[in-house]
Scaffold this motif. Sequence first.
Motif, short mmCIF file in Angstrom:
data_model
loop_
_atom_site.label_atom_id
_atom_site.label_comp_id
_atom_site.label_asym_id
_atom_site.label_seq_id
_atom_site.Cartn_x
_atom_site.Cartn_y
_atom_site.Cartn_z
N CYS A 14 -54.90 57.94 39.88
CA CYS A 14 -55.63 58.94 40.65
C CYS A 14 -56.73 59.62 39.84
O CYS A 14 -57.76 60.03 40.40
CB CYS A 14 -54.69 60.03 41.15
SG CYS A 14 -53.08 59.42 41.71
N CYS A 17 -60.68 59.22 40.08
CA CYS A 17 -61.42 59.94 41.13
C CYS A 17 -61.08 61.42 41.19
O CYS A 17 -61.87 62.22 41.69
CB CYS A 17 -61.13 59.32 42.49
SG CYS A 17 -61.75 57.63 42.63
N HIS A 18 -59.89 61.80 40.71
CA HIS A 18 -59.41 63.18 40.89
C HIS A 18 -59.14 63.88 39.56
O HIS A 18 -58.21 64.70 39.46
CB HIS A 18 -58.14 63.18 41.73
CG HIS A 18 -58.33 62.75 43.16
ND1 HIS A 18 -59.08 63.48 44.06
CD2 HIS A 18 -57.86 61.68 43.86
CE1 HIS A 18 -59.05 62.88 45.26
NE2 HIS A 18 -58.33 61.78 45.15
N LYS A 29 -63.76 67.73 48.62
CA LYS A 29 -62.40 67.30 48.96
C LYS A 29 -61.54 67.16 47.71
O LYS A 29 -61.06 66.08 47.36
CB LYS A 29 -62.44 66.03 49.80
CG LYS A 29 -63.03 66.30 51.18
CD LYS A 29 -62.79 65.17 52.14
CE LYS A 29 -63.15 65.60 53.57
NZ LYS A 29 -62.96 64.51 54.53
N THR A 30 -61.31 68.29 47.08
CA THR A 30 -60.54 68.34 45.84
C THR A 30 -59.05 68.37 46.15
O THR A 30 -58.63 68.36 47.32
CB THR A 30 -60.90 69.60 45.03
OG1 THR A 30 -60.39 70.73 45.73
CG2 THR A 30 -62.41 69.72 44.83
N TYR A 39 -58.78 70.52 54.44
CA TYR A 39 -59.15 69.15 54.80
C TYR A 39 -57.99 68.20 55.05
O TYR A 39 -58.16 67.19 55.72
CB TYR A 39 -60.02 68.52 53.70
CG TYR A 39 -61.31 69.24 53.46
CD1 TYR A 39 -62.29 69.29 54.44
CD2 TYR A 39 -61.56 69.87 52.24
CE1 TYR A 39 -63.49 69.95 54.22
CE2 TYR A 39 -62.77 70.54 52.01
CZ TYR A 39 -63.72 70.57 52.99
OH TYR A 39 -64.90 71.23 52.78
N GLN A 54 -51.38 60.62 52.92
CA GLN A 54 -52.73 60.26 52.44
C GLN A 54 -52.66 59.16 51.37
O GLN A 54 -53.44 58.22 51.38
CB GLN A 54 -53.42 61.50 51.86
CG GLN A 54 -54.73 61.20 51.13
CD GLN A 54 -55.97 61.52 51.92
OE1 GLN A 54 -55.91 62.11 53.00
NE2 GLN A 54 -57.10 61.14 51.40
N ASN A 60 -60.84 56.69 54.33
CA ASN A 60 -62.25 56.43 54.01
C ASN A 60 -62.38 55.77 52.64
O ASN A 60 -61.84 54.70 52.45
CB ASN A 60 -63.07 57.72 54.14
CG ASN A 60 -62.98 58.33 55.52
OD1 ASN A 60 -63.01 57.61 56.52
ND2 ASN A 60 -62.86 59.64 55.62
N MET A 62 -61.02 56.52 49.87
CA MET A 62 -59.80 56.51 49.05
C MET A 62 -58.91 55.34 49.45
O MET A 62 -58.55 55.20 50.62
CB MET A 62 -59.03 57.82 49.20
CG MET A 62 -57.70 57.78 48.46
SD MET A 62 -56.94 59.40 48.33
CE MET A 62 -55.22 58.91 48.19
C1 HEM Z 1 -58.77 62.65 49.09
C2 HEM Z 1 -54.67 62.26 46.53
C3 HEM Z 1 -56.43 58.28 44.37
C4 HEM Z 1 -60.72 59.08 46.44
C5 HEM Z 1 -57.49 62.87 48.60
C6 HEM Z 1 -56.59 63.88 49.06
C7 HEM Z 1 -55.43 63.77 48.37
C8 HEM Z 1 -55.61 62.69 47.45
C9 HEM Z 1 -54.18 64.61 48.51
C10 HEM Z 1 -56.94 64.91 50.15
C11 HEM Z 1 -57.82 65.98 49.48
C12 HEM Z 1 -58.71 66.75 50.41
O1 HEM Z 1 -58.99 66.27 51.52
O2 HEM Z 1 -59.19 67.85 49.98
C13 HEM Z 1 -54.78 61.15 45.72
C14 HEM Z 1 -53.73 60.64 44.86
C15 HEM Z 1 -54.20 59.48 44.31
C16 HEM Z 1 -55.57 59.31 44.77
C17 HEM Z 1 -52.39 61.33 44.64
C18 HEM Z 1 -53.47 58.49 43.45
C19 HEM Z 1 -52.24 58.00 43.83
C20 HEM Z 1 -57.76 58.20 44.68
C21 HEM Z 1 -58.69 57.24 44.11
C22 HEM Z 1 -59.90 57.48 44.69
C23 HEM Z 1 -59.73 58.57 45.63
C24 HEM Z 1 -58.36 56.21 43.04
C25 HEM Z 1 -61.24 56.80 44.47
C26 HEM Z 1 -61.34 55.45 44.39
C27 HEM Z 1 -60.54 60.07 47.39
C28 HEM Z 1 -61.55 60.43 48.38
C29 HEM Z 1 -60.96 61.43 49.17
C30 HEM Z 1 -59.64 61.68 48.63
C31 HEM Z 1 -62.93 59.84 48.53
C32 HEM Z 1 -61.56 62.09 50.40
C33 HEM Z 1 -61.21 61.23 51.62
C34 HEM Z 1 -61.87 61.70 52.90
O3 HEM Z 1 -61.36 62.65 53.50
O4 HEM Z 1 -62.91 61.11 53.29
N1 HEM Z 1 -56.87 62.16 47.60
N2 HEM Z 1 -55.88 60.33 45.63
N3 HEM Z 1 -58.43 59.00 45.59
N4 HEM Z 1 -59.41 60.82 47.58
FE1 HEM Z 1 -57.64 60.57 46.61
#
Ligand code: HEM
Length: 89
Positions: A14, A17-18, A29-30, A39, A54, A60, A62
Amino acid sequence: AETSNGAKIFEANCASCHIGGGNVLIAEKTLKKEALSKYLKNYDNDSIQAIIHQVHNGKNAMPAFKDKLSYEEILQVAAYVFQNAEQGW
Ligand code: HEM
């Protein structure tokens, strides 16, 4: 101090990206409490379950992790994200 399994899973899957609970692709979108509440669907009703959903399915730009992480691993990383959101990362 011992690093939790949730922390290790987060670093490996994670943090790219995070890093620091942020979002390098969609800045607002943190993983901070206010953003999750705003969000992430159902976060205020069932926070851990909303994060699990999620991570399991992705959204999207993610990717979904259902074929990469076990349910137990997803549960551990979701608990880690929730705890850090509560503590302010
Ligand atoms: C959104 C968790 C891996 C890209 C989110 C959100 C969570 C989350 C809880 C919602 C946050 C919000 O809407 O404020 C995680 C966890 C990960 C992970 C626990 C690993 C297991 C990744 C990776 C990427 C990514 C590797 C990039 C390649 C994104 C994006 C969003 C997002 C772009 C916004 C999605 C949207 O609403 O369009 N993530 N994430 N995430 N994450 Fe992750």
